[in-house]
Motif scaffolding. Structure first.
Motif, PDB file in Angstrom:
ATOM      1  N   MET A 255     -15.866  25.753  47.147  1.00 34.07           N
ATOM      2  CA  MET A 255     -15.914  24.074  47.118  1.00 34.07           C
ATOM      3  C   MET A 255     -14.988  23.529  48.642  1.00 34.07           C
ATOM      4  SD  MET A 255     -18.138  23.580  45.160  1.00 34.07           S
ATOM      5  CE  MET A 255     -17.625  21.820  45.201  1.00 34.07           C
ATOM      6  N   SER A 256     -13.718  24.200  48.663  1.00 32.01           N
ATOM      7  CA  SER A 256     -12.921  23.370  49.811  1.00 32.01           C
ATOM      8  C   SER A 256     -13.638  24.192  50.970  1.00 32.01           C
ATOM      9  CB  SER A 256     -11.266  24.908  50.044  1.00 32.01           C
ATOM     10  OG  SER A 256     -10.891  24.793  48.422  1.00 32.01           O
ATOM     11  N   CYS A 257     -14.109  24.883  51.023  1.00 29.82           N
ATOM     12  CA  CYS A 257     -14.800  24.681  52.752  1.00 29.82           C
ATOM     13  C   CYS A 257     -15.888  23.909  52.831  1.00 29.82           C
ATOM     14  CB  CYS A 257     -14.962  25.989  53.438  1.00 29.82           C
ATOM     15  SG  CYS A 257     -14.436  27.264  53.501  1.00 29.82           S
ATOM     16  N   LEU A 258     -16.081  23.734  51.536  1.00 25.20           N
ATOM     17  CA  LEU A 258     -17.725  22.714  51.978  1.00 25.20           C
ATOM     18  C   LEU A 258     -16.976  21.640  51.498  1.00 25.20           C
ATOM     19  CD1 LEU A 258     -19.871  23.701  49.058  1.00 25.20           C
ATOM     20  CD2 LEU A 258     -20.725  24.235  51.277  1.00 25.20           C
ATOM     21  N   GLU A 259     -16.110  21.648  51.878  1.00 18.68           N
ATOM     22  CA  GLU A 259     -15.144  19.628  51.614  1.00 18.68           C
ATOM     23  C   GLU A 259     -15.240  19.246  52.945  1.00 18.68           C
ATOM     24  OE1 GLU A 259     -11.138  17.785  50.560  1.00 18.68           O
ATOM     25  OE2 GLU A 259     -10.956  19.440  49.691  1.00 18.68           O
ATOM     26  N   LEU A 260     -14.993  20.606  53.719  1.00 18.07           N
ATOM     27  CA  LEU A 260     -14.229  20.039  55.187  1.00 18.07           C
ATOM     28  C   LEU A 260     -15.336  20.172  56.176  1.00 18.07           C
ATOM     29  CD1 LEU A 260     -11.313  22.727  55.818  1.00 18.07           C
ATOM     30  CD2 LEU A 260     -11.491  20.440  54.745  1.00 18.07           C
ATOM     31  N   GLU A 261     -16.513  21.243  55.159  1.00 15.89           N
ATOM     32  CA  GLU A 261     -17.733  20.907  56.001  1.00 15.89           C
ATOM     33  C   GLU A 261     -18.791  19.834  56.479  1.00 15.89           C
ATOM     34  OE1 GLU A 261     -20.213  24.078  55.368  1.00 15.89           O
ATOM     35  OE2 GLU A 261     -18.617  25.346  55.568  1.00 15.89           O
ATOM     36  N   LEU A 262     -18.198  19.525  54.916  1.00 14.48           N
ATOM     37  CA  LEU A 262     -19.451  17.626  54.828  1.00 14.48           C
ATOM     38  C   LEU A 262     -18.106  16.566  54.840  1.00 14.48           C
ATOM     39  CD1 LEU A 262     -20.834  18.665  51.304  1.00 14.48           C
ATOM     40  CD2 LEU A 262     -22.076  18.683  53.519  1.00 14.48           C
ATOM     41  N   ALA A 263     -17.336  16.769  55.077  1.00 10.17           N
ATOM     42  CA  ALA A 263     -16.214  15.533  55.236  1.00 10.17           C
ATOM     43  C   ALA A 263     -16.984  14.250  56.718  1.00 10.17           C
ATOM     44  CB  ALA A 263     -15.114  15.437  56.562  1.00 10.17           C
ATOM     45  N   GLY A 264     -17.248  12.952  55.775  1.00 11.62           N
ATOM     46  CA  GLY A 264     -18.187  12.140  56.841  1.00 11.62           C
ATOM     47  C   GLY A 264     -19.310  12.406  57.158  1.00 11.62           C
ATOM     48  N   LYS A 265     -20.044  12.959  55.942  1.00 10.71           N
ATOM     49  CA  LYS A 265     -21.375  13.190  55.495  1.00 10.71           C
ATOM     50  C   LYS A 265     -21.530  12.766  54.041  1.00 10.71           C
ATOM     51  CE  LYS A 265     -22.584  16.967  58.004  1.00 10.71           C
ATOM     52  NZ  LYS A 265     -23.001  18.922  58.261  1.00 10.71           N
ATOM     53  N   ASN A 266     -23.017  12.062  53.971  1.00 10.79           N
ATOM     54  CA  ASN A 266     -22.805  11.529  52.316  1.00 10.79           C
ATOM     55  C   ASN A 266     -23.197  12.441  51.226  1.00 10.79           C
ATOM     56  OD1 ASN A 266     -24.176   9.068  51.829  1.00 10.79           O
ATOM     57  ND2 ASN A 266     -25.975   9.646  51.413  1.00 10.79           N
ATOM     58  N   VAL A 267     -21.829  13.779  50.865  1.00  8.56           N
ATOM     59  CA  VAL A 267     -21.749  14.353  49.290  1.00  8.56           C
ATOM     60  C   VAL A 267     -20.490  14.547  49.701  1.00  8.56           C
ATOM     61  CG1 VAL A 267     -22.458  16.092  49.233  1.00  8.56           C
ATOM     62  CG2 VAL A 267     -24.241  15.207  50.582  1.00  8.56           C
ATOM     63  N   ASP A 268     -20.256  13.755  48.646  1.00  8.41           N
ATOM     64  CA  ASP A 268     -18.759  14.264  47.685  1.00  8.41           C
ATOM     65  C   ASP A 268     -18.902  16.047  47.004  1.00  8.41           C
ATOM     66  OD1 ASP A 268     -17.906  11.679  48.789  1.00  8.41           O
ATOM     67  OD2 ASP A 268     -18.494  10.601  46.369  1.00  8.41           O
ATOM     68  N   THR A 269     -17.669  16.718  47.071  1.00 11.47           N
ATOM     69  CA  THR A 269     -17.446  17.745  46.229  1.00 11.47           C
ATOM     70  C   THR A 269     -16.280  17.093  45.520  1.00 11.47           C
ATOM     71  OG1 THR A 269     -15.871  18.469  47.934  1.00 11.47           O
ATOM     72  CG2 THR A 269     -18.322  18.935  48.068  1.00 11.47           C
ATOM     73  N   LEU A 270     -16.479  17.968  44.384  1.00  9.96           N
ATOM     74  CA  LEU A 270     -15.372  17.776  43.860  1.00  9.96           C
ATOM     75  C   LEU A 270     -15.294  19.958  42.794  1.00  9.96           C
ATOM     76  CD1 LEU A 270     -13.228  16.558  41.532  1.00  9.96           C
ATOM     77  CD2 LEU A 270     -14.899  16.198  39.945  1.00  9.96           C
ATOM     78  N   CYS A 271     -14.603  20.489  42.997  1.00  8.87           N
ATOM     79  CA  CYS A 271     -13.537  21.775  42.044  1.00  8.87           C
ATOM     80  C   CYS A 271     -12.598  21.590  40.847  1.00  8.87           C
ATOM     81  CB  CYS A 271     -13.192  22.370  42.925  1.00  8.87           C
ATOM     82  SG  CYS A 271     -12.945  23.857  42.902  1.00  8.87           S
ATOM     83  N   VAL A 272     -13.640  21.710  40.149  1.00 14.80           N
ATOM     84  CA  VAL A 272     -12.235  21.883  38.348  1.00 14.80           C
ATOM     85  C   VAL A 272     -11.828  22.664  38.312  1.00 14.80           C
ATOM     86  CG1 VAL A 272     -12.859  20.565  36.144  1.00 14.80           C
ATOM     87  CG2 VAL A 272     -14.555  19.842  37.942  1.00 14.80           C
TER      88      VAL A 272
END
Length: 352
Positions: A255-272
């Motif tokens: 999720m940390s990597c996806l957060e950086l990959e999707l930065a500026g795109k239309n998808v939010d990430t949340l790791c609980v």
């Protein structure tokens, strides 16, 4: 820009400014400040170690106060996300990789109430009728779908073909990764099948389901979201859970990597990083309903969360490591009985 003055010249310069302008020196405070600086310098020359320790202590208190204020804002004062306003569109679906029970069921209730259609993916034969009625009571117009899948089976791309077909025509707005295998045993005593079952369920399934859903999220005009439920124990390991917690640490990194990959795109990430979750909600536990509502409240506001101040404090409490060691000692005493060991750890520490 003014020329840099020495401490002694600063005092005389301030007094001269006061005399020329007629401004009260007590109001200006310049002379007093210069005298304080002079006193601190003298104290440092006389007791350098004491003054240095005091400065470090003051800086530590300021930093701790900043952390306290930030966490107070995050868990108590920050407005919760309006997921319907941010992610909802006509015929939008939320996909939950968990059978319709426990935390997964509560996620389904909250998302259905917000207006989403719900698709559960789990290993049960079908959804319990009572759970279906509960969801329909929240939103009678919500469509409920269920896709049975054995995430623990040998990982092959062909195993996911049926899932691709089931999700192919759906506009997916939110993906919630919850499915897990809580296997507890000494690593050297774990069989090959047990190791692969844990890896397939806790790592491969999360990765490939996210891979399947992500293109649909990126195509949306409105925002999409990915939620992955990990555990707070990735920060405070527990004995005999190397496979389980190792996989949860992987989900954190994913999720940390996806957060950086999707930065500026239309998808939010949340790791609980969830702590203990149980029906009673006693002690450190949060009930599934409270946990689901709390997790969704951080969606789009944060990229990582413990879900609530109770679980944050649980993960960072000073006695948490000793509690884990206590569990380890009790587990070692019954190392000859694997079944009892698994039951004991699930009772002592209940993860989502």
């Amino acid at each position: 820009s003014r020329r840099r003055h020495t401490r002694s010249s600063l005092v005389s310069w301030a007094r001269r400014c006061v005399q020329e302008t007629g401004i009260n020196a007590e109001y200006m405070g310049i002379c007093q400040m210069a005298e304080i600086i002079k006193d601190i310098k003298a104290a440092f020359q006389e007791h350098p170690y004491i003054v240095s320790c005091a400065a470090v202590g003051a800086l530590t208190l300021v930093c701790d106060l900043g952390v306290f204020l930030r966490k107070t804002w995050k868990y108590f004062l920050q407005p919760r996300a309006n997921i319907a306003e941010k992610y909802m569109s006509p015929n939008a679906w939320a996909v939950i990789t968990c059978s319709c029970k426990g935390l997964g069921f509560e996620y389904g209730l909250e998302l259905a109430e917000a207006g989403f259609n719900i698709c559960f993916i789990g290993q049960e034969e079908k959804i319990d009728e009572n759970h279906l009625k509960s969801i329909n009571q929240r939103n009678s117009k919500a469509q409920i779908a269920y896709h049975r899948m054995d995430f623990s089976a040998t990982f092959k791309e062909s195993n996911y073909d049926s899932l691709k077909l089931a999700l192919g025509d759906k506009e997916i707005a939110i993906l919630v990764n919850i499915e897990e295998d809580r296997y507890a045993s000494a690593l050297e005593e774990s069989s090959f099948d047990a190791v692969m079952k844990s890896i397939n369920t806790n790592m491969n399934s999360i990765t490939y389901v996210t891979r399947i859903v992500l293109p649909s999220l990126l195509r949306r005009k409105q925002r999409g979201a990915i939620i992955t439920v990990s555990t707070s124990m990735v920060h405070k390991p527990i004995p005999y859970c190397s496979l389980y917690l190792g996989a949860k640490a992987y989900s954190k990194a994913l999720m940390s990597c996806l957060e950086l990959e999707l930065a500026g795109k239309n998808v939010d990430t949340l790791c609980v990083f969830a702590g203990p979750i149980g029906d009673n909600g006693k002690g450190w536990e949060m009930t599934p309903s409270v946990a689901a509502k709390s997790h969704l409240g951080f969606l789009g506001k944060q990229t990582t969360t413990y879900g609530g101040f109770k679980h944050y404090f649980y993960a960072h409490s000073p006695w948490c490591p000793s509690y884990n060691r206590q569990i380890g000692e009790e587990m070692r005493k019954m190392s000859s009985n694997k079944k009892q060991r698994l039951i004991t750890i699930c009772l002592l520490y209940t993860s989502p």
